[in-house]
Design an enzyme around this catalytic site. Structure first.
Site, short mmCIF file in Angstrom:
data_model
loop_
_atom_site.label_atom_id
_atom_site.label_comp_id
_atom_site.label_asym_id
_atom_site.label_seq_id
_atom_site.Cartn_x
_atom_site.Cartn_y
_atom_site.Cartn_z
N GLN A 130 0.84 -1.20 0.00
CA GLN A 130 0.00 0.00 0.00
C GLN A 130 0.87 1.25 0.00
O GLN A 130 1.67 1.46 0.90
CB GLN A 130 -0.88 0.00 1.25
N SER B 19 -20.71 8.06 6.30
CA SER B 19 -21.39 7.78 5.03
C SER B 19 -21.66 6.29 4.89
O SER B 19 -22.76 5.88 4.47
CB SER B 19 -20.52 8.27 3.86
N GLY C 132 -23.94 2.35 3.47
CA GLY C 132 -23.22 1.12 3.17
C GLY C 132 -21.99 1.42 2.32
O GLY C 132 -21.74 2.56 1.94
N GLY D 103 -8.50 0.00 -1.55
CA GLY D 103 -9.69 0.31 -0.75
C GLY D 103 -9.43 0.31 0.74
O GLY D 103 -10.33 0.04 1.54
N GLU D 104 -8.20 0.66 1.15
CA GLU D 104 -7.89 0.61 2.59
C GLU D 104 -8.71 1.62 3.39
O GLU D 104 -9.12 1.35 4.51
CB GLU D 104 -6.39 0.85 2.83
N ARG E 81 -11.77 2.56 2.75
CA ARG E 81 -13.11 1.98 2.92
C ARG E 81 -13.09 0.86 3.97
O ARG E 81 -14.02 0.72 4.76
CB ARG E 81 -13.60 1.42 1.58
N GLU F 193 -4.00 1.70 -8.94
CA GLU F 193 -5.35 2.03 -8.46
C GLU F 193 -5.31 3.23 -7.53
O GLU F 193 -6.15 4.12 -7.61
CB GLU F 193 -5.96 0.81 -7.75
N ASN F 194 -4.32 3.27 -6.65
CA ASN F 194 -4.23 4.37 -5.70
C ASN F 194 -3.83 5.67 -6.38
O ASN F 194 -4.36 6.74 -6.04
CB ASN F 194 -3.23 4.03 -4.59
#
Length: 302
Positions: free
Chosen positions: A54, A70, A75, A95-96, A98, A129-130
């Site tokens: 990461q 949120s 959800g 997605g860390e 999230r 992605e990041n």
């Protein structure tokens, strides 16, 4: 039944499939792999480990709490992405934030896409992605690009294709890593912008870099003012053309020989008179003994 509820129900059904030891899926060729790979599946958070690749190292606590609120109300709208390591064991690819926010609100499961990838593929997916999706600071982005170069041997041209950024943009980020570590930390902490950093990087001397960085912070200089400061520094290093004398300060002056002789005659010694470029100077009166020193004192006292 809404589409979201149908997806959630499907995800739970696939989750049960993954917990069946007789249906353990380790490759895309395994039975039922087509039902898992690429689908949204509800995974237990306890079965997911954080990705060591990461690139994000700083998480804004306030932003994380807002995301948690949120998620509590709506959800997890965007599923995380994981790769399968072993039976009922997964590693986070992206997605860390999230995942952390879901944990904050007490969720035990989270929707996820499952990928089957080796370490290199996982690293590339996580970094790309990041870089594309999250608000990484400029130094984190630069470090992500550098890892793709060092660990995956991607060229800047190949990275340009993978992340959808111009090669020149990637090069500008990578140049930030040549800044003094103190300045890199300043960019990460928001004391100066990437624009400031790009101006400072044009100076090779790290000590001069930090001097300019301190001026930017203490005087709240803009990027334009910083660029001017760097330009002036480079101008000061240029050699003066032959025959060109440095202009004297308007406050400077020349002591005439007759004026020096006046001092010599009065003190009975060869007095040294020096004048600097700013008009300031000093007068040095020599003496040969204590008696001579006392003589000069008497002259000064009148």
């Amino acid at each position: 039944m809404t589409k979201a509820i149908k997806k959630q129900a499907l995800g739970r059904g696939l989750s049960a499939l993954l917990k069946d030891p007789e249906n353990d899926i380790t490759s895309v060729e395994d039975k039922n792999a087509d039902k898992v790979v690429g689908n949204i599946i509800e995974l237990e958070i306890s079965a997911i480990e954080i990705n060591p690749f990461q690139p994000r190292s700083n998480f804004n606590e306030e932003s994380l709490r807002e995301l948690a609120t949120s998620i509590k109300e709506l959800g997890v709208i965007q599923p995380i992405t994981v790769r399968k390591l072993d039976f009922n064991k997964y590693q986070l690819i992206s997605g860390e934030r999230r995942l952390r926010a879901s944990t904050l609100v007490g969720l035990t499961t989270v929707p996820a896409y499952i990928r089957i990838a080796n370490d290199n593929e996982s690293l590339v997916m996580a970094l790309v992605e990041n870089i594309q999706r999250h608000d990484l600071d400029p130094i984190e982005i630069a470090l992500s690009y550098q890892r793709l170069i060092d660990e995956i041997q991607l060229t800047q041209e190949q990275m340009s294709e993978r992340v959808g950024k111009k090669r020149s943009t990637i090069a500008n980020y990578l140049r930030l890593l040549k800044l003094d570590p103190i300045i890199q930390t300043g960019i990460r902490d928001g004391f100066i912008s990437m624009g400031h950093g790009r101006a400072i990087i044009n100076i090779e001397d790290l000590d001069i870099q930090t001097d300019i960085y301190q001026k930017i912070v203490s005087q709240n200089l803009s990027v334009r003012e910083t660029e001017t400061l760097v330009k002036n520094y480079h101008e000061s290093l240029k050699p003066k053309p032959e025959g060109e004398e440095k202009p004297k300060s308007a406050s400077s002056f020349v002591v005439k020989e007759t004026q020096k002789n006046t001092f010599n005659d009065y003190f009975g010694a060869k007095v040294d008179v020096k004048v600097a470029g700013n008009g300031k100077g000093k007068i040095t009166i020599p003496f040969n003994s204590e008696a001579d020193f006392n003589r000069i004192i008497k002259l000064i006292n009148g």
